[in-house]
Scaffold this motif. Sequence first.
Motif, PDB file in Angstrom:
ATOM      1  N   GLY A 107       0.812  -1.228   0.000  1.00  0.00           N
ATOM      2  CA  GLY A 107       0.000   0.000   0.000  1.00  0.00           C
ATOM      3  C   GLY A 107       0.838   1.266   0.000  1.00  0.00           C
ATOM      4  O   GLY A 107       0.360   2.322   0.410  1.00  0.00           O
ATOM      5  N   LEU A 108       2.081   1.184  -0.467  1.00  0.00           N
ATOM      6  CA  LEU A 108       2.992   2.322  -0.332  1.00  0.00           C
ATOM      7  C   LEU A 108       3.245   3.083  -1.628  1.00  0.00           C
ATOM      8  O   LEU A 108       4.151   3.921  -1.681  1.00  0.00           O
ATOM      9  CB  LEU A 108       4.344   1.828   0.227  1.00  0.00           C
ATOM     10  CG  LEU A 108       4.305   1.277   1.650  1.00  0.00           C
ATOM     11  CD1 LEU A 108       5.679   0.777   2.079  1.00  0.00           C
ATOM     12  CD2 LEU A 108       3.815   2.360   2.621  1.00  0.00           C
ATOM     13  N   LEU A 134       6.360   6.799  -4.358  1.00  0.00           N
ATOM     14  CA  LEU A 134       6.303   6.255  -3.000  1.00  0.00           C
ATOM     15  C   LEU A 134       5.472   7.180  -2.121  1.00  0.00           C
ATOM     16  O   LEU A 134       5.658   8.410  -2.166  1.00  0.00           O
ATOM     17  CB  LEU A 134       7.726   6.161  -2.438  1.00  0.00           C
ATOM     18  CG  LEU A 134       7.853   5.584  -1.022  1.00  0.00           C
ATOM     19  CD1 LEU A 134       7.512   4.085  -1.015  1.00  0.00           C
ATOM     20  CD2 LEU A 134       9.269   5.796  -0.470  1.00  0.00           C
ATOM     21  N   LYS A 135       4.583   6.615  -1.312  1.00  0.00           N
ATOM     22  CA  LYS A 135       3.874   7.420  -0.297  1.00  0.00           C
ATOM     23  C   LYS A 135       4.850   7.611   0.858  1.00  0.00           C
ATOM     24  O   LYS A 135       4.963   6.752   1.745  1.00  0.00           O
ATOM     25  CB  LYS A 135       2.621   6.685   0.181  1.00  0.00           C
ATOM     26  CG  LYS A 135       1.557   6.506  -0.881  1.00  0.00           C
ATOM     27  CD  LYS A 135       0.347   5.780  -0.266  1.00  0.00           C
ATOM     28  CE  LYS A 135      -0.747   5.600  -1.315  1.00  0.00           C
ATOM     29  NZ  LYS A 135      -1.814   4.718  -0.820  1.00  0.00           N
ATOM     30  N   MET A 136       5.559   8.732   0.826  1.00  0.00           N
ATOM     31  CA  MET A 136       6.690   8.901   1.746  1.00  0.00           C
ATOM     32  C   MET A 136       6.277   8.841   3.213  1.00  0.00           C
ATOM     33  O   MET A 136       6.911   8.147   4.006  1.00  0.00           O
ATOM     34  CB  MET A 136       7.425  10.217   1.426  1.00  0.00           C
ATOM     35  CG  MET A 136       8.634  10.482   2.287  1.00  0.00           C
ATOM     36  SD  MET A 136       9.885   9.167   2.213  1.00  0.00           S
ATOM     37  CE  MET A 136      10.818   9.625   0.740  1.00  0.00           C
ATOM     38  N   ALA A 137       5.208   9.565   3.580  1.00  0.00           N
ATOM     39  CA  ALA A 137       4.839   9.606   5.009  1.00  0.00           C
ATOM     40  C   ALA A 137       4.476   8.205   5.512  1.00  0.00           C
ATOM     41  O   ALA A 137       4.920   7.780   6.581  1.00  0.00           O
ATOM     42  CB  ALA A 137       3.681  10.578   5.214  1.00  0.00           C
ATOM     43  N   ALA A 174       8.507   2.046   8.213  1.00  0.00           N
ATOM     44  CA  ALA A 174       9.921   1.659   8.383  1.00  0.00           C
ATOM     45  C   ALA A 174      10.417   1.910   9.807  1.00  0.00           C
ATOM     46  O   ALA A 174      11.300   1.202  10.294  1.00  0.00           O
ATOM     47  CB  ALA A 174      10.788   2.429   7.381  1.00  0.00           C
ATOM     48  N   GLY A 175       9.880   2.898  10.497  1.00  0.00           N
ATOM     49  CA  GLY A 175      10.378   3.207  11.844  1.00  0.00           C
ATOM     50  C   GLY A 175      11.683   3.988  11.793  1.00  0.00           C
ATOM     51  O   GLY A 175      12.035   4.556  10.758  1.00  0.00           O
ATOM     52  N   ARG A 176      12.412   4.003  12.910  1.00  0.00           N
ATOM     53  CA  ARG A 176      13.635   4.817  12.994  1.00  0.00           C
ATOM     54  C   ARG A 176      14.719   4.253  12.102  1.00  0.00           C
ATOM     55  O   ARG A 176      14.949   3.054  12.052  1.00  0.00           O
ATOM     56  CB  ARG A 176      14.152   4.819  14.424  1.00  0.00           C
ATOM     57  CG  ARG A 176      13.320   5.673  15.336  1.00  0.00           C
ATOM     58  CD  ARG A 176      13.555   5.241  16.762  1.00  0.00           C
ATOM     59  NE  ARG A 176      14.828   5.776  17.241  1.00  0.00           N
ATOM     60  CZ  ARG A 176      14.926   6.937  17.892  1.00  0.00           C
ATOM     61  NH1 ARG A 176      13.863   7.656  18.111  1.00  0.00           N
ATOM     62  NH2 ARG A 176      16.087   7.367  18.319  1.00  0.00           N
ATOM     63  N   HIS A 233      17.748   5.724   0.316  1.00  0.00           N
ATOM     64  CA  HIS A 233      18.184   4.339   0.075  1.00  0.00           C
ATOM     65  C   HIS A 233      17.999   3.482   1.331  1.00  0.00           C
ATOM     66  O   HIS A 233      17.554   2.337   1.254  1.00  0.00           O
ATOM     67  CB  HIS A 233      19.637   4.318  -0.413  1.00  0.00           C
ATOM     68  CG  HIS A 233      19.772   4.980  -1.745  1.00  0.00           C
ATOM     69  ND1 HIS A 233      20.968   5.181  -2.397  1.00  0.00           N
ATOM     70  CD2 HIS A 233      18.821   5.514  -2.567  1.00  0.00           C
ATOM     71  CE1 HIS A 233      20.747   5.803  -3.545  1.00  0.00           C
ATOM     72  NE2 HIS A 233      19.451   6.014  -3.664  1.00  0.00           N
ATOM     73  N   ARG A 234      18.291   4.053   2.505  1.00  0.00           N
ATOM     74  CA  ARG A 234      18.088   3.303   3.759  1.00  0.00           C
ATOM     75  C   ARG A 234      16.607   2.992   3.956  1.00  0.00           C
ATOM     76  O   ARG A 234      16.245   1.918   4.435  1.00  0.00           O
ATOM     77  CB  ARG A 234      18.597   4.105   4.971  1.00  0.00           C
ATOM     78  CG  ARG A 234      20.066   3.962   5.257  1.00  0.00           C
ATOM     79  CD  ARG A 234      20.464   2.499   5.499  1.00  0.00           C
ATOM     80  NE  ARG A 234      19.841   1.954   6.686  1.00  0.00           N
ATOM     81  CZ  ARG A 234      19.226   0.772   6.733  1.00  0.00           C
ATOM     82  NH1 ARG A 234      19.145   0.013   5.660  1.00  0.00           N
ATOM     83  NH2 ARG A 234      18.695   0.342   7.859  1.00  0.00           N
ATOM     84  N   LEU A 235      15.762   3.954   3.616  1.00  0.00           N
ATOM     85  CA  LEU A 235      14.320   3.739   3.752  1.00  0.00           C
ATOM     86  C   LEU A 235      13.874   2.582   2.850  1.00  0.00           C
ATOM     87  O   LEU A 235      13.189   1.652   3.287  1.00  0.00           O
ATOM     88  CB  LEU A 235      13.575   5.031   3.391  1.00  0.00           C
ATOM     89  CG  LEU A 235      12.055   4.943   3.334  1.00  0.00           C
ATOM     90  CD1 LEU A 235      11.465   4.644   4.712  1.00  0.00           C
ATOM     91  CD2 LEU A 235      11.456   6.246   2.781  1.00  0.00           C
ATOM     92  N   LEU A 236      14.276   2.618   1.584  1.00  0.00           N
ATOM     93  CA  LEU A 236      13.851   1.558   0.654  1.00  0.00           C
ATOM     94  C   LEU A 236      14.435   0.205   1.069  1.00  0.00           C
ATOM     95  O   LEU A 236      13.746  -0.823   1.005  1.00  0.00           O
ATOM     96  CB  LEU A 236      14.271   1.906  -0.785  1.00  0.00           C
ATOM     97  CG  LEU A 236      13.549   3.115  -1.402  1.00  0.00           C
ATOM     98  CD1 LEU A 236      14.090   3.399  -2.806  1.00  0.00           C
ATOM     99  CD2 LEU A 236      12.037   2.892  -1.468  1.00  0.00           C
ATOM    100  N   GLN A 237      15.685   0.201   1.514  1.00  0.00           N
ATOM    101  CA  GLN A 237      16.288  -1.068   1.977  1.00  0.00           C
ATOM    102  C   GLN A 237      15.465  -1.663   3.117  1.00  0.00           C
ATOM    103  O   GLN A 237      15.205  -2.868   3.146  1.00  0.00           O
ATOM    104  CB  GLN A 237      17.724  -0.825   2.467  1.00  0.00           C
ATOM    105  CG  GLN A 237      18.719  -0.601   1.338  1.00  0.00           C
ATOM    106  CD  GLN A 237      19.936   0.205   1.780  1.00  0.00           C
ATOM    107  OE1 GLN A 237      20.053   0.633   2.940  1.00  0.00           O
ATOM    108  NE2 GLN A 237      20.862   0.419   0.854  1.00  0.00           N
TER     109      GLN A 237
END
Length: 280
Positions: free
Chosen positions: A92-93, A139-142, A148-150, A221-225
């Motif tokens: 859903g992202l 990507l729905k960033m929010a 993803a969390g911290r 990149h960290r978010l997508l990983q």
Amino acid sequence: MHRERFAPSPTGRLHLGHAYSALTVWDAAQAAGRQFLLRIEDIDASRARPEFEAAIYDDLRWLGLSWPEPVLRQSDNLAAYATALDRLTTGGLTYPCTCTRRDILSAMDDPQEGGPDGPIYPGTCRAGADPDKPQAIRLKMAEAIAMAGRLSFAEIGYGPDGETGQIPVDPDWLIQHAGDIVLARKDAPTSYHLSVVVDDAAQGITHVTRGEDLFSATPVHRLLQTLLGLPAPIYRHHGLIRDEAGRRLAKRADDKAISVFRDDGATPDDIRLMVGLQAR
Ligand code: GLU
């Protein structure tokens, strides 16, 4: 096995900035006993050319680099990006977006405001997109940040403002400076951000060494990983080679092409010295 990579785009001749980057990656890999891999980032079909790809191999071999074959070429790896994109969509992202660059600029209060990829998308198509127009996928960033969390990343070089160590990713920065990034372009079934994280994982890259111009892409990149369940490499961003006027070399800087110096009789060690590295 620890691995580094150099990932040029075959959209022009490699110049002194690329030589510095490639040699920095190579030297780090040699010093630490890591494998050096090459990747050809050719998703931009309108600009990538086979003759530039051939020239990349030629210039890098001349500089003294070698790598295992076959080389990963992004245009051969589209199925892997589709799988990753599907996973984000199933979660859903994502949402389709038909906006043109002009639509985005005219919807913005201050078109000067921009992030690593240019203007921040104002989210117009979140409300729905015309199915008959060419679509990009965003990507729905929010929502992605909430899922993803911290996040943080390990930086063993320096960002443009001297950032180093374990760097926390600020969610507000991601929203304001990256926004709803493109995951698949209208003209390509992937994007720079999506393909880089998929490929770094597929190639088992443990150490990413690259220019500080990409430091601001690293939080993305960290978010997508994290969303894709991929491992986090260690990052080392390096300074950029500048011209006589102090400007960073453009993507195309043909007068600074490695081949120009080579044709003038320069040796690979001359190139090393020119970019401030030790001769071998
Ligand atoms: N292909 C990118 C470039 O040529 C580099 C990507 C990366 O190192 O993450 O600028």
